[in-house]
Design a protein around this motif. Structure first.
Motif, short mmCIF file in Angstrom:
data_model
loop_
_atom_site.label_atom_id
_atom_site.label_comp_id
_atom_site.label_asym_id
_atom_site.label_seq_id
_atom_site.Cartn_x
_atom_site.Cartn_y
_atom_site.Cartn_z
N LYS A 1 0.22 7.26 -8.23
CA LYS A 1 -0.77 7.08 -9.32
C LYS A 1 -0.95 8.38 -10.08
CE LYS A 1 -3.86 3.59 -7.34
NZ LYS A 1 -5.25 3.39 -6.89
N GLN A 2 -1.03 9.49 -9.33
CA GLN A 2 -1.20 10.79 -10.01
C GLN A 2 -0.01 11.09 -10.91
OE1 GLN A 2 -1.85 13.65 -6.86
NE2 GLN A 2 -3.68 12.57 -6.15
N GLY B 1 -0.36 7.39 1.86
CA GLY B 1 -0.61 8.34 0.77
C GLY B 1 0.36 8.25 -0.39
N ASP B 2 1.41 7.45 -0.26
CA ASP B 2 2.44 7.39 -1.32
C ASP B 2 1.90 6.81 -2.61
OD1 ASP B 2 5.57 6.74 0.54
OD2 ASP B 2 4.46 8.58 0.08
N VAL B 3 1.10 5.74 -2.49
CA VAL B 3 0.63 5.07 -3.70
C VAL B 3 -0.33 5.98 -4.47
CG1 VAL B 3 -0.63 3.08 -4.61
CG2 VAL B 3 0.99 2.77 -2.74
N GLU B 4 -1.16 6.72 -3.74
CA GLU B 4 -2.08 7.66 -4.40
C GLU B 4 -1.31 8.73 -5.17
OE1 GLU B 4 -5.10 5.65 -4.22
OE2 GLU B 4 -5.32 7.65 -5.09
N THR B 5 -0.27 9.28 -4.52
CA THR B 5 0.55 10.30 -5.18
C THR B 5 1.27 9.69 -6.40
OG1 THR B 5 0.96 11.22 -2.99
CG2 THR B 5 2.31 12.09 -4.80
N ASN C 1 6.18 3.25 -0.16
CA ASN C 1 4.88 2.70 0.23
C ASN C 1 4.40 3.23 1.59
OD1 ASN C 1 2.70 1.08 -0.54
ND2 ASN C 1 3.39 -0.65 0.69
N LEU D 1 -0.89 1.19 -13.81
CA LEU D 1 -2.16 1.79 -13.36
C LEU D 1 -3.31 0.78 -13.43
CD1 LEU D 1 -1.90 5.44 -14.72
CD2 LEU D 1 -2.11 4.74 -12.33
N GLN E 1 -0.16 9.05 -14.03
CA GLN E 1 -1.13 9.62 -14.98
C GLN E 1 -0.52 10.81 -15.73
OE1 GLN E 1 -4.30 10.14 -12.21
NE2 GLN E 1 -5.11 8.08 -12.54
#
Lengths: 243, 198
Positions: A219-220, A213-217, A210, A240, A223
């Motif tokens: 999420k990717q 930028g960890d959560v964004e990465t 956490n 997601l 996906q």
């Protein structure tokens, strides 16, 4: 050989067509033999039913039920109803507090680790004894020793997929996030690996860490897990919606 | 090269279910716990009681485990999807049984499990004999056999080989298990037939 032994052997093996014909001839021509066959089949069925009943009682204990329910007096029943109502109200308030905003990534990761990675079982593959030793250490909470063992296996054979996976999981549990990410990244790029968990575990690690930028990465990665139908795609879809 | 299996995936659970008795038993418990939320879903969807849903779910787990051991589960869907499908079928069967009052399960079960390859004539002969059996007496005599005899018959009836039984029950060889099991069967037969005659 007694009739019972003959019948036992017949049903325990794959009889040839001639053996089957001989067996059926005896059933039709010898009433006492037919009776023995019927008895054998009834016994197998009854024994299996008994096994099923015992197993179900063990499942009941797991599920938290008792085979026989205790009778509750009316006064105790009202107390239970009152407690249940209070619990429901508390649950509604708690649920509103928690679910009215997105669930934190770290909480989801922690819960996943607790439910799925607290204990590991042996997998099939090479170096089964060494892996089992490592898993035994892991399952007994000796994480540092387990990490050393898996690292040792990887020094001997850097292509040992299971050692890499377990090393990553141990690092995750030890909160050595960079090492965990390295192991899972290596897993994720192995071609043609059945049910590759590398990307999913990378996502779990990032959600647990956490950092910025960890959560964004994560999420990717989730996906990608869904798009490529990798291990964890069901969980990825569920998370997601919440992240 | 063998496909590797991983931590909490289907592959790992399946591999554990195929191991020896102690590991397999633990894996069955893990399997049971993993999807036991199906019980609540069954109660809601099919409007059955918790006991009924629990029974259907327990039966589901045992059937899926048996199919995995026999090799009938081919992994074309996930274990979760497959288990849920079996569970749904069990719930539907339960509702059908309640509405049609069909209770003659014993005989149908035996016919389908053991006599698939027999001719219709053989099946009829055996079915007539089976229908005449005193099931309660047989159950009672099985229950009163010694623990080891009963355990041996139960495990054998559930599809475990003599070799697996030797390992699980602490016998020296599979042959010893077979001899002991036949002795138990003979003892049960005597006790059952003596009671029938008297």
């Amino acid at each position: 050989m007694t009739d019972l032994e003959y019948i036992n052997n017949f049903f325990s093996t794959n009889p040839t067509p001639d053996e089957r014909k001989a067996f059926e001839r005896r059933v039709s021509e010898e009433p006492s033999f037919a009776g023995e066959v019927a008895f054998f089949l009834q016994t197998m069925h009854t024994a299996k039913e008994r096994q099923v009943t015992e197993r179900k009682n063990q499942f009941k204990a797991l599920y938290g039920q008792q085979p026989e329910q205790k009778k509750i007096t009316p006064v105790r029943k009202m107390l239970w109803y009152a407690l249940a109502a209070a619990a429901m109200l508390a649950g509604v308030m708690f649920g509103y507090a928690i679910f009215s905003k997105p669930a934190p990534a770290k909480q989801l990761a922690k819960l996943y680790i607790k439910e799925n990675l607290n204990e590991l079982s042996i997998t099939m593959g090479s170096n089964q004894d060494s892996l089992q030793t490592g898993l035994d250490l892991y399952n007994h909470g000796k994480l540092t020793e387990a990490a050393q063992l898996f690292e040792g296996l990887l020094k001997t054979d850097s292509s040992n997929v299971n050692a890499e996976k377990y090393a990553g999981i141990v690092y995750l549990r030890l909160q050595h996030y960079d090492k965990a990410l390295t192991s899972f990244r290596k897993l994720s790029i192995i071609p043609n690996l059945y049910a590759n968990p590398g990307k999913f575990y990378q996502a779990v690690t990032l959600m647990e860490r956490n950092g910025p930028g960890d959560v964004e990465t994560a999420k990717q990665l989730l996906q990608q897990v869904i798009a490529q139908s990798l291990k964890g795609s069901d969980k990825a879809k569920e998370w997601l919606k919440k992240l | 090269m063998e496909r590797p299996f991983f931590g909490s995936t289907d592959g790992d659970l399946i591999a554990s279910l195929l191991q020896d008795d102690l590991v397999a038993r633990k894996a069955e418990n893990t399997f049971f716990r993993r999807y036991d939320y199906f019980i609540k879903e069954g109660i809601k969807k099919y409007r059955i009681s918790e006991d009924e849903a629990f029974d259907a779910y327990s039966d589901t787990i045992l059937v899926v485990v048996e199919n995995i051991r026999k090799g009938s589960f081919e992994g074309r869907s996930s274990l979760k999807t497959y288990t849920f499908q079996v569970f749904q079928n069990k719930c539907v069967d339960l509702i059908r049984k309640k509405t049609t009052n069909k209770n003659s399960v014993h005989q149908t079960g035996i016919i389908s499990d053991f006599m698939l390859e027999f001719s219709d004539a053989t099946k009829s002969i055996l079915q007539r004999l089976i229908e005449k059996a005193d099931w309660d007496l047989l159950k009672e005599k099985l229950n009163s056999l010694g623990d080891k005899c009963r355990e041996m018959l139960m495990f054998f009836a559930s599809g475990h080989s003599d070799k697996e039984l030797a390992h699980a029950l602490g016998y020296k060889t599979a042959d010893v298990v077979k001899t002991s099991r036949l002795r138990c069967l003979e003892k049960l037969r005597q006790e059952y037939k003596n009671e029938i005659r008297s």
